[in-house]
Design a protein around this motif. Structure first.
Motif, mmCIF file in Angstrom:
data_model
loop_
_atom_site.group_PDB
_atom_site.id
_atom_site.type_symbol
_atom_site.label_atom_id
_atom_site.label_comp_id
_atom_site.label_asym_id
_atom_site.label_seq_id
_atom_site.Cartn_x
_atom_site.Cartn_y
_atom_site.Cartn_z
ATOM 1 N N ASN A 38 32.640 13.569 -39.201
ATOM 2 C CA ASN A 38 31.952 12.168 -39.487
ATOM 3 C C ASN A 38 32.385 12.177 -41.205
ATOM 4 O O ASN A 38 31.337 12.423 -41.818
ATOM 5 C CB ASN A 38 30.475 12.164 -39.442
ATOM 6 N N ARG A 74 25.801 20.531 -35.920
ATOM 7 C CA ARG A 74 26.698 19.443 -36.079
ATOM 8 C C ARG A 74 27.789 18.657 -35.067
ATOM 9 O O ARG A 74 28.754 19.217 -35.013
ATOM 10 C CB ARG A 74 27.399 19.931 -37.471
ATOM 11 N N TYR A 76 29.030 16.329 -34.493
ATOM 12 C CA TYR A 76 29.863 15.241 -34.919
ATOM 13 C C TYR A 76 31.166 15.996 -35.689
ATOM 14 O O TYR A 76 32.279 15.535 -35.960
ATOM 15 C CB TYR A 76 29.416 14.436 -36.154
ATOM 16 N N CYS A 130 18.635 8.270 -42.284
ATOM 17 C CA CYS A 130 20.236 9.024 -42.145
ATOM 18 C C CYS A 130 19.726 10.128 -40.915
ATOM 19 O O CYS A 130 20.794 10.639 -40.277
ATOM 20 C CB CYS A 130 20.408 9.726 -43.427
ATOM 21 N N HIS A 131 18.588 10.850 -40.980
ATOM 22 C CA HIS A 131 18.412 12.171 -40.172
ATOM 23 C C HIS A 131 17.626 11.768 -38.747
ATOM 24 O O HIS A 131 16.686 10.700 -38.806
ATOM 25 C CB HIS A 131 17.293 13.110 -40.819
ATOM 26 N N GLY A 132 17.985 12.443 -37.859
ATOM 27 C CA GLY A 132 17.438 12.190 -36.352
ATOM 28 C C GLY A 132 16.289 12.946 -36.237
ATOM 29 O O GLY A 132 15.934 13.853 -37.139
ATOM 30 N N ARG A 137 18.542 9.638 -33.099
ATOM 31 C CA ARG A 137 19.527 9.753 -33.972
ATOM 32 C C ARG A 137 19.069 8.826 -35.487
ATOM 33 O O ARG A 137 17.973 8.091 -35.136
ATOM 34 C CB ARG A 137 20.747 9.074 -33.735
ATOM 35 N N GLU A 142 24.635 9.922 -38.517
ATOM 36 C CA GLU A 142 24.122 10.999 -38.227
ATOM 37 C C GLU A 142 23.900 12.240 -38.944
ATOM 38 O O GLU A 142 24.818 13.094 -38.759
ATOM 39 C CB GLU A 142 24.858 10.993 -36.902
ATOM 40 N N SER A 145 19.844 16.601 -37.983
ATOM 41 C CA SER A 145 18.419 16.290 -37.149
ATOM 42 C C SER A 145 17.476 17.352 -38.084
ATOM 43 O O SER A 145 17.485 18.388 -38.414
ATOM 44 C CB SER A 145 18.405 16.829 -36.019
#
Length: 222
Positions: A38, A74, A76, A130-132, A137, A142, A145
């Protein structure tokens, strides 16, 4: 010496191919093209995290989980760490802790509701942008978390990271909402930085209800 043993282990298993610790290792030059993911997250979205100071960053239990081949954080990032056999690398848990002494802080007994509001986008600092959290999400990207953060991170590192994110993680896109320890949000807990960060920590120990700002899927709002 712990640091010497860490270097020997990282060299033996070629951890330096992906991870940088202090001034050694990490992908460089023509190898960088092989690390994808990402790109919106900068280096943190494509390159495996550095291991500098990792002993004071993570709880021992989480380090052991990662070395066991579990604990993937991660989704992504296609690069995946090989499983080296826990018996071969488990000693790193203790050695990282000894080589990177932690300056522990107590973040207990924070105001849980204040922490929930701070994470949200309606009068808070908007961490969920930005943080899930809890299978949701981030609203705009993404990033990692926040679920189980208090099981992963040591409190002292967590607090320092919120105040000085670019100091601990050079190149991160994460801004500080407490620059130089001064709260940018003065409306919650009277702008007390220590109380605000303790509140966030205490909320994350529970993780519910969700912070304000997430779409209400149950009511069809997107």
């Amino acid at each position: 010496l712990p640091e010497l043993s860490i270097r020997h282990t990282m060299a033996a298993f070629n951890c330096y191919a992906c991870h940088r610790r202090d001034d050694v290792g990490g992908p460089e030059g023509e190898m960088l093209v092989h690390f994808t993911g990402n790109e919106a997250l900068g280096n943190e979205g494509t390159i495996p995290p550095p291991l500098t100071g990792v002993g004071r960053k993570f709880q021992p239990g989480w380090l052991r989980t990662v070395l066991s081949g579990e604990g993937k954080m991660r989704p992504y990032m296609p690069t995946r760490m090989p499983f080296f056999g826990l018996s071969n690398v488990e000693h790193l848990v203790q050695q990282f802790a000894e080589a990177d002494p932690s300056q522990e802080s107590s973040l207990s007994n924070g105001d849980v509701e204040a922490g929930r509001l701070l994470l949200g986008t309606e009068g808070g600092v908007g961490c969920i942008t930005c943080h899930g959290l809890n299978a949701r999400r981030g609203l705009a990207m993404e990033a990692l978390s926040l679920t189980d953060s208090t099981k992963r991170y040591r409190p002292g590192w967590f607090k320092e990271n919120l105040i000085h994110p670019t100091k601990l993680r050079p190149g991160t896109l994460m801004p500080s909402f407490w620059p130089d320890g001064i709260a940018g949000n003065q409306s919650i807990l009277d702008g007390d930085t220590d109380q605000q960060i303790a509140a966030i920590w205490s909320y994350l120990e529970i993780g519910k209800p969700l912070p304000p700002g997430y779409p209400n899927f149950e009511k069809g709002a997107f």
